[in-house]
Design a protein around this motif. Structure first.
Motif: not given
Length: 172
Positions: A94-103, A68-74
């Motif tokens: 490659g899961a980490a790259d996929l997560l960061v790329g999508e975020a 998992l990964i998230g983007i929180v507005p600040t």
């Protein structure tokens, strides 16, 4: 090995989000500013609020949750990248790259000009991951949790200023 994919969490996915987040805290307790004990006490309402207040993404390996990964507005046009985690069995695929790329795609689509994150000192693998996606150290350092000696450092990524999307270099 199955097929890796990333999808957004919906508010109704709160129980799955809870399970994956708690797995992350149990697997890597030193990597997060929160603790397993703290988040085990969250109510359903709190989990739903978290999903409603951020773009949160789930990585799946052949339909099984694996990250998992998230983007929180600040603030205006700024956000934090948070909660990055990949299950041990899915690491190195490659899961980490996929997560960061999508975020980051979600951040760019939302008009976010600057994304920041914190990395625990000594987590060289995470630092390399974020550097591949355009992040660099800012020089800011703080304790991982208040009162602890372990430190984390800030990294920042700015979106392209010419109107084009920032690019991400993925490994081949």
């Amino acid at each position: 090995m199955g097929m890796l994919s990333v999808r957004p969490f919906e508010v109704g996915d709160w129980a799955l989000y809870r399970a994956v987040r708690l797995a992350a805290l149990a697997d890597a307790p030193d990597a997060f500013g929160s603790t397993l004990e703290r988040e085990q006490a969250f109510t359903e309402e709190r989990w739903r609020e978290r999903l409603a207040g951020r773009d949160q993404f789930l990585a799946e390996d052949s339909g099984q949750a694996c990250g998992l990964i998230g983007i929180v507005p600040t603030g205006p046009r700024t956000a934090d990248l948070v909660s990055m985690w990949v299950a041990p069995a899915a690491r190195g695929r490659g899961a980490a790259d996929l997560l960061v790329g999508e975020a980051l795609r979600a951040a760019d689509a939302g008009g976010i000009a600057c994304v920041e994150l914190w990395v625990t000192q000594g987590n060289d693998r995470a630092e390399r991951l974020y550097a591949r996606h355009g992040f660099h150290r800012t020089g800011r350092v703080q304790p991982v949790r208040e009162g602890e000696s372990r430190l984390e450092f800030a990294m920042k990524r700015r979106a392209a200023t010419d109107g084009s999307k920032a690019t991400t270099q993925l490994p081949h």
